[in-house]
Every structure is written in structure tokens, then in C-alpha cells.
Design a protein around this motif. Structure first.
Motif, PDB file in Angstrom:
ATOM      1  N   GLN A 150       0.756  -1.113  -0.045  1.00  0.00           N
ATOM      2  CA  GLN A 150       0.111   0.130   0.241  1.00  0.00           C
ATOM      3  C   GLN A 150       0.689   1.127  -0.022  1.00  0.00           C
ATOM      4  O   GLN A 150       0.737   2.083  -0.936  1.00  0.00           O
ATOM      5  CB  GLN A 150      -1.018   0.084   1.306  1.00  0.00           C
ATOM      6  N   SER A 151       1.769   1.402   0.945  1.00  0.00           N
ATOM      7  CA  SER A 151       2.634   2.502   1.006  1.00  0.00           C
ATOM      8  C   SER A 151       3.744   2.504  -0.032  1.00  0.00           C
ATOM      9  O   SER A 151       3.896   3.889  -0.478  1.00  0.00           O
ATOM     10  CB  SER A 151       3.090   2.647   2.201  1.00  0.00           C
ATOM     11  N   ASP A 155      -0.982   2.901  -2.864  1.00  0.00           N
ATOM     12  CA  ASP A 155      -1.815   4.478  -2.571  1.00  0.00           C
ATOM     13  C   ASP A 155      -1.599   5.376  -3.574  1.00  0.00           C
ATOM     14  O   ASP A 155      -2.277   6.391  -3.650  1.00  0.00           O
ATOM     15  CB  ASP A 155      -0.623   4.772  -1.279  1.00  0.00           C
ATOM     16  N   GLU A 159      -8.604   4.797  -5.514  1.00  0.00           N
ATOM     17  CA  GLU A 159      -9.049   4.050  -4.462  1.00  0.00           C
ATOM     18  C   GLU A 159      -9.621   2.526  -5.279  1.00  0.00           C
ATOM     19  O   GLU A 159      -9.361   1.404  -4.318  1.00  0.00           O
ATOM     20  CB  GLU A 159     -10.341   4.504  -4.136  1.00  0.00           C
ATOM     21  N   ARG A 162      -7.120  -0.518  -5.240  1.00  0.00           N
ATOM     22  CA  ARG A 162      -5.853  -0.545  -4.164  1.00  0.00           C
ATOM     23  C   ARG A 162      -6.097  -1.921  -3.393  1.00  0.00           C
ATOM     24  O   ARG A 162      -5.401  -2.348  -2.391  1.00  0.00           O
ATOM     25  CB  ARG A 162      -6.357   0.283  -3.027  1.00  0.00           C
TER      26      ARG A 162
END
Lengths: 232, 145
Positions: A150-151, A155, A159, A162
Motif C-alpha cells: 500500500q505505502s 496508495d 481507490e 487498491r
């Protein structure tokens, strides 16, 4: 842990520390053999096998007791003339071997869990084969990895994109363990004629005690679990 | 062509043995490309709302969708493989913080590594053994049955 004394008169003439070798009695050496077998099976099997809870628990206790005894003895001897006792040395080697087996067993399982963490958690059969500590490890491992994804990248996407999916269209992106891998096996008990491949037209093979074969893993899975065959 | 940066990224990974410097810029480019493809999808769908069952329209949207999936897959594979290599090094070289190589890791990767170390440490403690210790058996182990 039973302390078997040598019944014969030889016990009286042996140096004191040699008689103490009987501390590791036959029960325990049987357990050690079982652990070695479990470790080898785990090493050569493509999937994770059931956790040997009682075996691990008992051997951990043995290790703890032995470690304590060894430390005590080392302390007692540290200033005396018998500082380098052969018996003590042998016991350290022996307990070192048991620790090695336990470490190898747990490590091989851990690596299998890491390799297929998500699948192991979602699949009921595999999940049931993990110890409580392993289960916690697997969960945290997956969380850590997904957080990293995610990071580091996800991200930056809108959306909708994801999620980390397992399938890409009709391609399974996270395939299971290679169950059709070939393994060497040693047949311990007479199993009789069994199918050795998924293809029903293939001949079934007679597995007698003492035979050694190189077969695909999948058809003989249950036999490994029941202990009828060992992996080499 | 969509997905070329992603393909290059994967190729870079394949051609290296351990860990090259983290390719932040490629990942960023892929993310931007993916976002723009998504916008193209939305605009195509709204423009051809009535003709959505026509093969040309479907095919266009399909190509966009597959490109998005491919980009995502390549990026995640890159990240995943790097993590795998990091873990491998950690196991082989114990918890020596490979200072020289950590320059090649991104901030997130360094963070992952320290959290992974902690997770492993917790497990080893609960088990009572340091699993990363000596990996070769003492001689004579296999002599007994």
C-alpha cells in the motif's frame, strides 16, 4: 524423563560422568528419532505438514532440563581439575543436535509459511496444520507485506485499484504448492497397490515395505501423513 | 505502448542478483500511467454509454483494463521479489544491518525490514530458539538411524 541405570555391574566401574549418559534414556532417543523424521519429511514435502505439537513440547522440556543440568555442572566444575569432562562435552554435543533438529524443523515450516502466507491462512486444511505461534506469525506477516504494498505503490493509484487480488483474469496469480513435484520416498509399511498418478489409465503401483521410489507427491500425500512412507 | 515501463522494471529485477537501488521513479511513472488509463476507461464508458455492447467499444475497454491489471501486477511483483531477496539476505547474514546495501532500499523497505526483524524475533522468543543460528549440523548427526 526417566533416568535408566545400567542394570549390569559395569555401571559401578564406569566413571561417574559416563553413567550419567543414561540420562538421555531410550524414550527420549525415540522422540529424537521422531523429530528427525518429522524434520526430513517437512524438508522434502512441497506443502506444510501437520504440526507435531506434543513432540515439540516434550523435546523443548528435555532441552530446558538438560541445559539447566549442563549449566549447573559446568559451574560446579569450572574451578576443579575435571573441568574438561568428556561426559559433559558429549552431553553438550547431544543437546546441540536436538536443538539443531528442532530449529531445522521449525525453520523449514516458517519458510513454507512465508512463501505462501496468504494461501496458508485462507485454506482450512493448511490453517489447521499451523501451531498458534505460527498462525500469529502468518497473520502478521501478511499484514506487514500488504501494508508495504500500500505505502510503496498502491496508495498512488485510485481507490478502486487498491486491493491485492489473487487472480488476474483467468490466471491464478498465487498458485498453491507444487504438489506434483517428484519426491523420493521410502515405504515403511506394506501399503498394497495404490494409484500413483491422477491419470486413471496409468498403472497402479504395489508399495511394499522397504521399497524406495521416486514418485509424484500428490497421490501419496495421505501416506506421508499417516506415516506409511517417509520422504528422503 | 502501455506497460512498457512496467516490463522494463521487471526486466531490471530479473537481470540483477540482489538489490539494485530502489526504482522509485519507474514505480511513480507506472502509477501515473495507470491513473491515466483509468481516466480513459471512464471517459470511453461515458462517451459510448449506449453502444457498450458493441465489440469495438468492449475491446477498447478490455485493452485498457488488461493494461491496468498488468501494470499493477508488474509493480507488485517487483516489490514482492525485492522483499523476498531482503528476507533471504537477512536469514543468510543474520541480523547484521547490511549498511551498504540499505542505501539501495527505499524508506518503506527499511521500515519493512525492521518490522520483519521484530516479528521474527517475537516468534523465536515464543518458541525458545533462535531460528537463524547455525544452519549446518554438527558432523556425525546422520550416523545414528
Amino acid at each position: 524423563m526417566g533416568m535408566e541405570e545400567n542394570g549390569t555391574q559395569e555401571a559401578d566401574v564406569l566413571p561417574e560422568d559416563w553413567a550419567q549418559e543414561d540420562d538421555i534414556s531410550t524414550e527420549i532417543s525415540q522422540e529424537i528419532r521422531k523429530l528427525k523424521r518429522a524434520m526430513l519429511n517437512e524438508k522434502f514435502s512441497p506443502e506444510i505438514l501437520p504440526f507435531e505439537t506434543s513432540l515439540v513440547h516434550e523435546l523443548k522440556e528435555v532441552i530446558e532440563v538438560q541445559d539447566a543440568l549442563i549449566d549447573e555442572e559446568e559451574l560446579a566444575r569450572s574451578s576443579g581439575p575435571s573441568r574438561n569432562s568428556l561426559g559433559l562435552h558429549l552431553r553438550k554435543i547431544e543437546i546441540g543436535r536436538v536443538k539443531y533438529l528442532l530449529r531445522a524443523y521449525l525453520r523449514s515450516r516458517l519458510l513454507k509459511i512465508e512463501h505462501r502466507a496468504k494461501r496458508t491462512l485462507h485454506d482450512e486444511l493448511y490453517r489447521s496444520r499451523l501451531s498458534t505461534d505460527e498462525f500469529k506469525y502468518a497473520e502478521n506477516f501478511v499484514k506487514l507485506m500488504e501494508a508495504h504494498f500500500q505505502s510503496s505503490f498502491l496508495d498512488q493509484l485510485p481507490e478502486k485499484l487498491r486491493s491485492v487480488d489473487d487472480r488476474d483474469g483467468d490466471v491464478d496469480m498465487s498458485p498453491g504448492p507444487a504438489l506434483n513435484r517428484f519426491v523420493f520416498c521410502h515405504v515403511k509399511k506394506n501399503v498394497g497397490t495404490t494409484a500413483i498418478s491422477d491419470d486413471p489409465t496409468d498403472q497402479a503401483l504395489y508399495l511394499g515395505a522397504g521399497d524406495v521410489y521416486c514418485l509424484r507427491y500428490k497421490p501419496v500425500r495421505d501416506l506421508v501423513e499417516s506415516g506409511s512412507i517417509d520422504l528422503l | 505502448m502501455f506497460g512498457s515501463v512496467a516490463a522494463d522494471l521487471v526486466r531490471e529485477l530479473k537481470n540483477s542478483k540482489w538489490l539494485l537501488p530502489f526504482n522509485e521513479s519507474s514505480l511513480h511513472t507506472i502509477a501515473i500511467e495507470t491513473r491515466s488509463i483509468m481516466e480513459m476507461i471512464t471517459s470511453t464508458v461515458s462517451e459510448f454509454r449506449e453502444k457498450l455492447d458493441q465489440p469495438e467499444v468492449l475491446a477498447t475497454v478490455m485493452v485498457f483494463h488488461r493494461s491496468v491489471q498488468r501494470n499493477k501486477r508488474c509493480a507488485l511483483a517487483y516489490l514482492y521479489k525485492r522483499l523476498e531477496r531482503m528476507r533471504q539476505m537477512r536469514w543468510e547474514y543474520s541480523s547484521i544491518n547490511f549498511a551498504e546495501l540499505s542505501n539501495n532500499l527505499s524508506i518503506h523497505e527499511r521500515d519493512y525490514l525492521s518490522k520483519y526483524n521484530r516479528l521474527l524475533g517475537e516468534y523465536c522468543e515464543s518458541v525458545g530458539l533462535d531460528l537463524t543460528a547455525v544452519c549446518t549440523p554438527r558432523p556425525g548427526l546422520w550416523n545414528s538411524a
